[in-house]
Design an enzyme around this catalytic site. Structure first.
Site, short mmCIF file in Angstrom:
data_model
loop_
_atom_site.label_atom_id
_atom_site.label_comp_id
_atom_site.label_asym_id
_atom_site.label_seq_id
_atom_site.Cartn_x
_atom_site.Cartn_y
_atom_site.Cartn_z
CG HIS A 138 62.19 22.37 31.55
ND1 HIS A 138 63.17 21.99 30.66
CD2 HIS A 138 61.06 21.72 31.15
CE1 HIS A 138 62.66 21.14 29.78
NE2 HIS A 138 61.38 20.96 30.06
NE ARG A 140 57.44 9.28 25.19
CZ ARG A 140 57.20 8.52 26.24
NH1 ARG A 140 57.01 7.24 26.10
NH2 ARG A 140 57.14 9.05 27.44
NE ARG A 200 66.22 -10.64 37.89
CZ ARG A 200 66.60 -11.43 38.90
NH1 ARG A 200 65.71 -11.79 39.80
NH2 ARG A 200 67.84 -11.83 39.01
CD GLU A 219 61.78 10.21 22.35
OE1 GLU A 219 61.13 10.39 23.39
OE2 GLU A 219 62.88 10.73 22.13
CD GLU A 224 56.89 20.59 29.05
OE1 GLU A 224 56.60 20.18 27.91
OE2 GLU A 224 58.07 20.81 29.40
CG ASN A 259 61.61 15.91 22.47
OD1 ASN A 259 61.40 15.87 23.68
ND2 ASN A 259 62.08 14.88 21.78
CE LYS A 276 60.82 9.50 26.60
NZ LYS A 276 61.28 10.75 25.98
CG HIS A 320 61.53 20.25 25.06
ND1 HIS A 320 60.23 20.62 24.78
CD2 HIS A 320 61.50 19.82 26.36
CE1 HIS A 320 59.46 20.42 25.85
NE2 HIS A 320 60.22 19.93 26.82
CE LYS A 350 54.41 11.81 28.00
NZ LYS A 350 55.41 12.25 28.97
CG HIS A 365 66.78 20.44 26.26
ND1 HIS A 365 66.43 19.29 25.59
CD2 HIS A 365 66.00 20.46 27.36
CE1 HIS A 365 65.48 18.64 26.26
NE2 HIS A 365 65.20 19.34 27.34
P1 NAD Z 1 60.55 18.99 40.51
O1 NAD Z 1 60.13 17.60 40.71
O2 NAD Z 1 61.96 19.35 40.85
O3 NAD Z 1 59.56 19.94 41.27
C1 NAD Z 1 59.78 21.34 41.23
C2 NAD Z 1 59.87 21.92 42.64
O4 NAD Z 1 58.55 22.02 43.17
C3 NAD Z 1 60.67 21.09 43.63
O5 NAD Z 1 61.36 21.95 44.47
C4 NAD Z 1 59.58 20.36 44.41
O6 NAD Z 1 60.00 19.99 45.70
C5 NAD Z 1 58.50 21.39 44.45
N1 NAD Z 1 57.14 20.89 44.58
C6 NAD Z 1 56.59 19.82 43.97
N2 NAD Z 1 55.29 19.76 44.21
C7 NAD Z 1 54.98 20.79 45.02
C8 NAD Z 1 53.77 21.27 45.59
N3 NAD Z 1 52.61 20.71 45.33
N4 NAD Z 1 53.84 22.37 46.39
C9 NAD Z 1 55.03 22.99 46.62
N5 NAD Z 1 56.20 22.62 46.07
C10 NAD Z 1 56.16 21.52 45.27
O7 NAD Z 1 60.37 19.45 38.96
P2 NAD Z 1 59.28 19.14 37.84
O8 NAD Z 1 59.27 20.34 37.00
O9 NAD Z 1 58.02 18.64 38.40
O10 NAD Z 1 59.94 17.94 37.03
C11 NAD Z 1 61.15 18.11 36.33
C12 NAD Z 1 61.74 16.74 36.10
O11 NAD Z 1 60.83 15.98 35.31
C13 NAD Z 1 63.05 16.75 35.34
O12 NAD Z 1 63.97 15.90 35.97
C14 NAD Z 1 62.69 16.20 33.97
O13 NAD Z 1 63.76 15.51 33.36
C15 NAD Z 1 61.55 15.28 34.30
N6 NAD Z 1 60.61 15.04 33.20
C16 NAD Z 1 60.30 13.75 32.93
C17 NAD Z 1 59.42 13.47 31.91
C18 NAD Z 1 59.02 12.05 31.66
O14 NAD Z 1 58.31 11.80 30.67
N7 NAD Z 1 59.41 11.11 32.50
C19 NAD Z 1 58.81 14.51 31.18
C20 NAD Z 1 59.14 15.82 31.51
C21 NAD Z 1 60.04 16.08 32.52
N1 GLY Z 2 58.30 14.48 27.91
C1 GLY Z 2 58.77 13.72 26.81
C2 GLY Z 2 58.27 12.31 26.75
O1 GLY Z 2 57.62 11.82 27.63
O2 GLY Z 2 58.56 11.66 25.78
#
Ligand code: NAD
Ligand code: GLY
Length: 370
Positions: A272, A248, A127, A243, A191, A252, A149, A255, A233, A259
């Site tokens: 992305h 919030r 939990r 949101e 971003e 986007n 998130k 986006h 942020k 997307h």
């Molecule tokens: P990711 O986590 O897939 O990382 C990208 C690639 O880089 C992966 O292959 C990873 O293994 C590699 N990597 C990571 N750190 C590294 C390092 N220091 N050296 C070498 N390789 C490394 O992708 P991302 O772009 O970091 O995140 C995308 C995800 O984030 C999506 O799922 C998206 O939905 C999510 N997201 C969430 C929020 C939120 O607010 N929670 C906001 C934006 C995006």
């Molecule tokens: N990246 C979008 C959010 O955190 O709301």
């Protein structure tokens, strides 16, 4: 250089620190000892991915063990498919097998995929136990590790199951960025550019001045860009954590088209960040017509994105297909596509845009690129 600290204060939530710097991963254990929510835990499970673990898992674990934490790890395959019910289920089972109880915590060591997945596991296991975010991509440092998130994907779409659960601490080591591939670097830059334009003249024109340095990964500029993005942020999330207030959604910006391109071109074809940057270029042009965005801002943003390694995409499609793809996005309300449109730097509007207007603007955009 000493670490930079940003405090994230969200109403009704415990405030937490984001520490940014070259040494902060080595200091992870010592930092946690000082945090009321994490310092008293006895067990920590580090969750990481198959790319990041060989590079930084031992360093993270050493820092925790030195401070007397009992530490285990779970490593999942790198990439978006790990944000799944199956992998989440495996993590829950592994946590139980390791005997993690309510006096434990999870460290999410990786990019946004690990942050979302491990964050969700922490929010739900027993939990809810504390989660410490240790972002290793630029995108995760400037965006996903802050704001709470957490999510996994369903067959029906991305991020359809998740929570709003703030981390206990965020540890952003700029040293780990040295191994980040160029494509992932540019994703983070997109971003940062988004945040700067939505935030203020101060942030946006600072970024325009420092864009070359950021593209070159100059450490002081990188640290400042992360800190400014986190401050921005945190401010947005403080007003609208869930949101639900229409604030919030400014995160986007870019986006809506971004997307749609990812969906139509096939996920992974373009990064992305490249798709978001294209979406920002398009949204600024739409904003010129609909909310009086000065054309000079569109040009300045174009130049900024070029310098940050986010050129115009060599991609066009039938405008009606693009509109359909936009309508399949989960952010659509009552069949109307919504755009975050800049009136100027630091000023924006969330607008339902008519289908015909979108199609006409897409035609003009694709023609201008041809
Ligand atoms: P990711 O986590 O897939 O990382 C990208 C690639 O880089 C992966 O292959 C990873 O293994 C590699 N990597 C990571 N750190 C590294 C390092 N220091 N050296 C070498 N390789 C490394 O992708 P991302 O772009 O970091 O995140 C995308 C995800 O984030 C999506 O799922 C998206 O939905 C999510 N997201 C969430 C929020 C939120 O607010 N929670 C906001 C934006 C995006
Ligand atoms: N990246 C979008 C959010 O955190 O709301």
């Amino acid at each position: 250089m000493p670490a930079t600290k940003v405090v994230v204060s969200i109403p009704d939530e415990a405030p937490y620190d984001v520490r940014i710097g070259t040494q902060v991963l080595d200091e992870l254990g010592a930092s946690l000892r000082k945090i009321p929510r994490a310092g008293s835990v006895s067990r920590i499970v580090v969750i990481s991915d198959s790319n990041v673990a060989p590079l930084y898992l031992a360093q993270a674990k050493d820092s925790l063990v030195q401070q007397g934490f009992r530490v285990s790890d779970i490593v999942v395959p790198a990439g978006e498919p790990s944000k799944s019910i199956e992998v989440l289920g495996e993590i829950w089972e592994a946590l139980a097998t390791l005997g993690l109880s309510r006096d434990g915590a999870i460290v999410a060591l990786g990019g946004g995929v690990i942050g979302d997945l491990a964050g969700f596991a922490a929010a739900t296991y027993m939990r809810g136990i504390p989660c410490i975010q240790v972002p290793t991509t630029l995108l995760a440092m400037v965006d996903s590790s802050v704001g709470g998130k957490t999510a996994i994907n369903l067959e029906a779409g991305k991020n359809l199951v998740g929570t709003f659960t703030q981390p206990a601490f965020v540890c952003a080591s700029t040293a780990v960025l040295s191994t980040l591939p160029e494509r992932e670097w540019a994703c983070g830059c997109a971003e940062i550019a988004k945040s700067a334009l939505i935030d203020s003249d101060e942030f946006f024109f600072w970024l325009c001045d420092m864009a070359e340095n950021l593209a070159q990964r100059e450490d002081q500029t990188v640290t400042e860009a992360i800190a400014r993005s986190v401050v921005f942020k945190a401010g947005v999330v403080a007003f609208d954590q869930t949101e639900s207030q229409g604030i919030r959604e400014c995160l986007n910006y870019g986006h809506t088209l971004g997307h749609a391109i990812e969906r139509l071109a096939g996920f992974g074809t373009f990064s992305h960040g490249a798709c978001v940057a294209e979406g920002m270029r398009f949204a600024a042009r739409l904003a010129e017509d609909l909310v009086g965005c000065p054309s000079e801002l569109t040009r300045t943003q174009d130049e900024l994105l070029d310098v940050l390694g986010l050129p115009v995409l060599d991609w066009c499609a039938e405008p009606d297909e693009v509109l359909d793809a936009m309508k399949r996005d989960k952010k659509v309300r009552a069949g109307k596509v919504r755009f975050v449109l800049p009136r100027d730097v630091g000023s924006w509007e969330l607008l339902h845009v008519e289908d015909e207007t979108i199609v006409n603007q897409l035609k003009a955009w694709f023609k201008a690129k041809a």
